[in-house]
Enzyme design. Sequence first.
Site, mmCIF file in Angstrom:
data_model
loop_
_atom_site.group_PDB
_atom_site.id
_atom_site.type_symbol
_atom_site.label_atom_id
_atom_site.label_comp_id
_atom_site.label_asym_id
_atom_site.label_seq_id
_atom_site.Cartn_x
_atom_site.Cartn_y
_atom_site.Cartn_z
ATOM 1 N N ASP A 67 -16.870 -14.623 66.886
ATOM 2 C CA ASP A 67 -17.116 -13.040 65.101
ATOM 3 C C ASP A 67 -18.757 -12.675 65.979
ATOM 4 O O ASP A 67 -18.796 -13.420 66.699
ATOM 5 C CB ASP A 67 -16.695 -13.961 63.831
ATOM 6 C CG ASP A 67 -17.576 -15.332 64.223
ATOM 7 O OD1 ASP A 67 -17.998 -15.923 64.926
ATOM 8 O OD2 ASP A 67 -17.086 -16.046 63.266
ATOM 9 N N ASN A 135 -15.651 -23.592 52.961
ATOM 10 C CA ASN A 135 -14.334 -22.964 51.692
ATOM 11 C C ASN A 135 -13.424 -22.927 52.675
ATOM 12 O O ASN A 135 -12.763 -21.925 52.489
ATOM 13 C CB ASN A 135 -15.146 -21.779 51.624
ATOM 14 C CG ASN A 135 -15.061 -20.400 52.006
ATOM 15 O OD1 ASN A 135 -14.827 -21.267 53.635
ATOM 16 N ND2 ASN A 135 -15.595 -19.020 52.199
ATOM 17 N N HIS A 137 -12.834 -21.745 55.640
ATOM 18 C CA HIS A 137 -12.745 -20.397 56.683
ATOM 19 C C HIS A 137 -12.628 -21.097 57.911
ATOM 20 O O HIS A 137 -12.825 -21.857 58.494
ATOM 21 C CB HIS A 137 -13.301 -18.455 56.764
ATOM 22 C CG HIS A 137 -15.472 -19.911 56.669
ATOM 23 N ND1 HIS A 137 -16.466 -19.561 56.001
ATOM 24 C CD2 HIS A 137 -15.728 -19.494 57.908
ATOM 25 C CE1 HIS A 137 -17.378 -19.494 57.311
ATOM 26 N NE2 HIS A 137 -17.217 -20.363 57.911
ATOM 27 N N GLU A 142 -12.089 -15.628 55.795
ATOM 28 C CA GLU A 142 -12.294 -16.059 54.427
ATOM 29 C C GLU A 142 -11.243 -16.268 53.562
ATOM 30 O O GLU A 142 -9.975 -16.159 53.980
ATOM 31 C CB GLU A 142 -13.524 -14.921 53.367
ATOM 32 C CG GLU A 142 -14.289 -14.600 54.531
ATOM 33 C CD GLU A 142 -15.015 -15.786 54.523
ATOM 34 O OE1 GLU A 142 -15.332 -17.401 53.931
ATOM 35 O OE2 GLU A 142 -16.828 -15.398 54.173
#
Length: 240
Positions: A67, A135, A137, A142
């Site tokens: 990313d 979380n 990801h 996400e």
Amino acid sequence: MNIVKVKDYKALSEEAFSLFKSVISASSAPVIGFATGSSPVGLYELICYDYIKNGASYKDMTTFNLDEYVGLDVSSDQSYIYFMKHNLFDHIDVNPKNINIPNGIAPDIEKECKRYSALLASSSIDLQILGIGANGHIGFNEPNTPFTSTTHKVKLTDKTIQDNSRFFDDIEQVPKYAITMGITEIMNAKKILILANGKNKAKAVFDMVKGPVSESCPASILRRHPDAVLIADEDACSLL
């Protein structure tokens, strides 16, 4: 999923390097998917040491990064291309032509996503290295990202922005969007290595390993990969 529990971050990095070297050594032209963030830094230090002290060569390695922030490039010390150059690429003999990372300042981000996705489709990643977000990801996929996703632009959640703000002088400087490799492309790798350290990752590790396979925890899909290895320290494994 094969789970390797280790005592601390040093042991995690050493175990990860051993696995990395086994993959690299098995191919004359290995293709590696790299991640950013704090989890793989120790691994990258060991790769650099291997090159500088042991004379190992990485000139035939091709790399793909997961990313990049939208709006940042190598001129920003918070961009992921800067991170990779600073922590790894500038210290080994990888051919710059073989380095692939999304272009965060492309004039047409959607077109850039399609370009990167096509590039991934024409390649075969031997080892994809991943961290895991608090979380759940992976990359910047996400919670509630479709498991069928390919490279796409993503709006970062408030949780991710808050987590990443520690790298910036001010939370307002954290980009709100990123380009990320999709979950389908991550799952296409021949082997996946997930690195997790610290108590702040314990809940995400639990959800990944013990919770339902659900898009609410993107990392949970990794349980369906035929060759996924989790290396985690005692703190990250504390809820298992």
